[in-house]
Design an enzyme around this catalytic site. Structure first.
Site, short mmCIF file in Angstrom:
data_model
loop_
_atom_site.label_atom_id
_atom_site.label_comp_id
_atom_site.label_asym_id
_atom_site.label_seq_id
_atom_site.Cartn_x
_atom_site.Cartn_y
_atom_site.Cartn_z
CG HIS A 25 -5.55 -0.34 -1.64
ND1 HIS A 25 -4.68 0.29 -2.49
CD2 HIS A 25 -4.98 -0.29 -0.41
CE1 HIS A 25 -3.61 0.69 -1.81
NE2 HIS A 25 -3.78 0.35 -0.54
CB SER B 245 -0.96 -0.04 1.20
OG SER B 245 -1.92 1.00 1.12
#
Length: 305
Positions: free
Chosen positions: A190, A86
């Protein structure tokens, strides 16, 4: 072959930067970064409570700064490959020389602010599912309207969606899943909920002048090695609203012949996954400066310096 990796949001804990600021030059470097991005990183890394550093706009630059500080303390290391989970992908981009430290922190500051704004539109969150069959779990999540936002491998998938959808998941776990654990994040990262942040980050990326990676850069979008700096930045932008495929990153590490993996501060999450998914690979998490000597020994054995 040594792999250097950087963790994502949720790895931060109150006061975790305190011991690192005792290292020569660390406090001065952190102060310069703080001035550059308009955020008191030393305060948030040493004095702020858990709620304050859970704030997306704070957590993301704090994690990148911690990763850069701890990696610098290792000395002049050239790993065989780098990757990040991430927001850790921005840290990895700095490791690979795609962005300099200030550019990486400027970008992550804008990323954090944009994602915080996107998260404020709808109350959302993320929960980790431990155990179960991946295909069965993904199908169950989609039935509940949730997104498999992080497919981490080693029996772990992170679901993201609205708080109502996550509550339904708690009451109706997929077959074989042992536990559902709410994560210390402030949004459904996400996923499509982050679409507004993609536009903001794309605009911020226009100011960057990326270099091509000096070492193998493994993207968490699909586990592929990326050779172009422009491609790295494009992936950093799009990844905000797309799932993290850490399982594919670990498969690539294996294919590249990884023998050791070091996770920069605040390490622990990715080494835990690697221990289960990469048998035979030596792992080490940089939690405090006390771990530096062991890390340097690992580098001497498995990596170039």
């Amino acid at each position: 072959m040594l792999v250097l990796v950087a963790p994502g949001q949720g790895a931060q804990t109150p006061g975790f930067l305190t011991p690192w600021l005792d290292l020569p030059g660390a406090a001065e470097r952190l102060a310069a970064w703080s001035d550059a991005i308009g955020l008191d990183l030393a305060h948030y890394g040493t004095q702020a409570d858990a709620d304050a550093i859970r704030d997306t706009a704070v957590a993301q630059p704090l994690l990148v700064a911690a990763g850069l500080l701890s990696a610098a303390a290792l000395g002049d290391v050239t790993p065989g490959a780098v990757a990040g989970h991430s927001v850790g992908e921005i840290t990895a981009a700095a490791f690979a020389g795609v962005l300099d430290d200030t550019a990486a922190l400027t970008l992550v500051r804008k990323r954090g602010l944009a994602m915080a704004d996107a998260a404020a539109i709808t109350q959302t969150g993320m929960s980790a599912l431990l155990g179960g069959d991946p295909d069965t779990t993904v199908a169950h999540l989609e039935k509940l309207g949730l997104t498999p936002a992080n497919v981490n491998g080693a029996g772990q998938i992170v679901a993201a969606g609205t708080l109502e959808q996550l509550a339904a998941l708690e009451a109706d776990k997929p077959e074989g899943v042992r536990r559902v654990v709410a994560l210390k994040v402030a949004g459904a990262f996400h996923t499509h909920h982050m679409a507004p942040a993609v536009d903001a980050l794309a605009k911020a990326a226009e100011d960057l002048t990326p270099a091509d990676p000096r070492v193998t850069y493994v993207s968490n979008r699909d586990g592929r090695a990326v050779a172009s700096g422009a491609d790295v930045v494009s992936r950093l932008v799009g990844q905000v609203a797309n799932p993290v495929r850490w399982d594919l990153c670990m498969e690539t590490f294996q294919e590249l012949g990884a023998t050791a993996l070091i996770e920069v501060c605040p390490g622990g999450t990715l080494t835990g996954l690697a221990k289960r998914a990469l048998p035979g690979v030596t792992t080490l998490a940089l939690k405090t400066p006390d771990d530096l000597d062991a890390a340097r020994e690992l580098i001497a054995e498995h990596g170039a310096a």
